[in-house]
Every structure is written in structure tokens, then in C-alpha cells.
Design a protein around this motif. Structure first.
Motif, mmCIF file in Angstrom:
data_model
loop_
_atom_site.group_PDB
_atom_site.id
_atom_site.type_symbol
_atom_site.label_atom_id
_atom_site.label_comp_id
_atom_site.label_asym_id
_atom_site.label_seq_id
_atom_site.Cartn_x
_atom_site.Cartn_y
_atom_site.Cartn_z
ATOM 1 N N ASP A 1 19.058 -10.484 41.047
ATOM 2 C CA ASP A 1 20.282 -9.860 40.525
ATOM 3 C C ASP A 1 21.014 -10.727 39.509
ATOM 4 O O ASP A 1 21.310 -10.290 38.380
ATOM 5 C CB ASP A 1 21.240 -9.514 41.674
ATOM 6 N N ASP A 2 21.346 -11.951 39.891
ATOM 7 C CA ASP A 2 22.135 -12.822 39.013
ATOM 8 C C ASP A 2 21.383 -13.141 37.722
ATOM 9 O O ASP A 2 21.978 -13.176 36.640
ATOM 10 C CB ASP A 2 22.498 -14.118 39.737
ATOM 11 N N GLY B 1 16.795 -13.299 45.349
ATOM 12 C CA GLY B 1 16.645 -12.071 44.572
ATOM 13 C C GLY B 1 16.987 -12.253 43.101
ATOM 14 O O GLY B 1 17.566 -13.264 42.692
ATOM 15 N N GLN C 1 21.345 -10.096 35.294
ATOM 16 C CA GLN C 1 22.653 -9.922 34.663
ATOM 17 C C GLN C 1 22.905 -11.004 33.624
ATOM 18 O O GLN C 1 23.456 -10.747 32.547
ATOM 19 C CB GLN C 1 23.742 -9.913 35.725
ATOM 20 N N TYR D 1 17.219 -2.053 40.244
ATOM 21 C CA TYR D 1 17.404 -2.867 39.045
ATOM 22 C C TYR D 1 17.105 -2.113 37.747
ATOM 23 O O TYR D 1 17.215 -2.699 36.668
ATOM 24 C CB TYR D 1 16.501 -4.105 39.130
ATOM 25 N N ASP E 1 19.313 -2.340 34.699
ATOM 26 C CA ASP E 1 19.480 -3.627 34.027
ATOM 27 C C ASP E 1 18.283 -4.035 33.177
ATOM 28 O O ASP E 1 18.394 -4.979 32.389
ATOM 29 C CB ASP E 1 19.713 -4.735 35.066
ATOM 30 N N TYR F 1 11.004 -10.454 41.099
ATOM 31 C CA TYR F 1 11.709 -9.851 42.223
ATOM 32 C C TYR F 1 11.698 -10.790 43.421
ATOM 33 O O TYR F 1 12.657 -10.843 44.205
ATOM 34 C CB TYR F 1 11.034 -8.526 42.590
#
Length: 221
Positions: free
Chosen positions: A97-98, A95, A101, A126, A129, A90
Motif C-alpha cells: 500500500d505505502d 504489503g 501510493q 490496488y 492505484d 504484493y
């Protein structure tokens, strides 16, 4: 009951094939591989070549923990080696996110790692995901540390959060796991257990049996 991930950071590198094969046959469910870049954490450990070596030594799942600032650089190579799970922090710059994904897009299971000081609520955006929430129960970057006080309470908080959100993510814990600390972590909600020194220091087969049997006894009584 729980998944035992043997962390090769504690293995005897001069006899890695031997140690991995003993742990494999003794009942390790998966092998945990810490990749450190010397930037996100001070230490430098393994790279893609170690993952490639492990893919030749065992058919058990490879659970890769990226302690790196730029996880996207590692993902194509990991996917090409058939890695099962990849966890990212984290706390990385920009961050996670990418990276999360990209892990999912590559067909791997994504995990999110929280450092000891990061509250579990940080994982909320998150949960859709990830298949694994890895809670560090020591400061990341080196093995052989002592299980941090308050870790069981944090695991329990994370478990309640996942249940409230109806998330199927598994809680994994990493750091300071022994046959004494494992029952508390399990009772609090951890179902994937990373153990390094407790597996590889000493007699591996007996160590795994102790983690399994003593912990099961404690949990059942």
C-alpha cells in the motif's frame, strides 16, 4: 500490438552500452531493470547506480522491478532519475500500500507484482492505484528459467478481472518469454512483455525481429 521490455539482467555487462544501443535501435520499447536486495529474493542484482547508467544509455522508458523488502528506500532516487514505471511486490512485508501510493505521489506509474503462487484476486484492492499488473511467469530472483505451466490461464483470469473492474491496468509478464511462449501470453491478455535471454543471448537484432515477427505471425494465424 505489445510493448517489448528488454530485461538487462541478461545483457553482457562487459558490453552493456553496446547491447543496450543495439536493442534500442532494433525496436525494444522499454528497458526492464530488476533491483534485488538479497533479502526478498536470495540474489543481489542492481541498484540505483545501474538505473543512472541506463538513463544515460537510452531515452526509452525505464521499467524498474523492485524485488526488495523496503521499496520506499529506493523511490526518491528512482524518481530523481526520471524512471517511468516502478513495480513492487504484493508479497513484501507489510504489503504494498505505502509503496504504491509513494510511487504515484512521486509522479511515476505504479505496478503491482504477483508471484506465481499468489492469486490474481489479491490485486483487487490496488487496481485504483496501478497502471500495470506484473504477473511473474517464473519464480522471481534469477533469469533463464522456463515459463511456468498454467501461466497463460492465470493471465486470462487477470484479464477477465481487469475487464470486470473496468481497470485500464496493463498486464505485464516476466519470465521464460521466448518466441514460442509469447503468443500464448499475448492471446491470454498480456500487452507488456519482459524478455531477457530471448533478447540479449545471441544476435540481439535478430532476436528482437524473431520475437516481433514470429509472434505476430502466430497471433494472426
Amino acid at each position: 500490438m505489445f510493448e517489448l521490455c528488454a530485461s538487462i539482467l541478461a545483457a553482457d555487462f562487459a558490453n552493456l552500452a553496446r547491447d543496450v544501443q543495439i536493442a534500442d535501435s532494433a525496436g525494444a520499447d522499454a528497458f526492464h531493470i530488476d533491483i534485488m536486495d538479497g533479502h526478498f529474493v536470495p540474489a543481489i542484482s542492481f541498484g540505483i547506480d545501474m538505473v543512472r547508467t541506463m538513463s544515460r544509455l537510452t531515452s526509452k522508458p525505464l521499467d524498474v522491478h523492485l524485488m526488495v523488502e523496503s521499496p520506499l528506500l529506493f523511490l526518491p532516487g528512482l524518481a530523481g532519475l526520471g524512471v517511468t514505471r516502478v513495480s513492487v511486490h504484493y508479497e513484501i512485508p507489510g504489503g504494498p500500500d505505502d509503496a504504491l501510493q509513494a510511487i504515484c505521489s512521486a509522479g511515476m506509474q505504479a505496478g503491482l507484482v504477483l508471484n506465481p503462487e499468489t492469486p490474481v484476486k489479491a490485486a483487487l484492492p490496488y487496481l485504483k492505484d496501478i497502471s500495470q499488473l506484473l504477473l511473474m511467469t517464473v519464480q522471481p530472483g534469477r533469469g533463464g528459467q522456463i515459463y511456468l505451466p498454467g501461466s497463460d490461464e492465470k493471465i486470462a483470469t487477470a484479464c477477465s478481472m481487469l475487464q470486470a473492474q473496468r481497470s485500464n491496468a496493463v498486464i505485464q509478464v516476466d519470465g521464460g518469454i521466448t518466441s514460442s511462449t509469447l503468443p500464448g501470453a499475448y492471446s491470454a491478455g498480456a500487452r507488456s512483455i519482459v524478455a531477457g535471454s530471448a533478447v540479449f543471448h545471441g544476435k540481439i537484432k535478430e532476436n528482437i525481429s524473431k520475437l516481433r515477427n514470429n509472434s505476430v505471425y502466430t497471433l494472426c494465424h
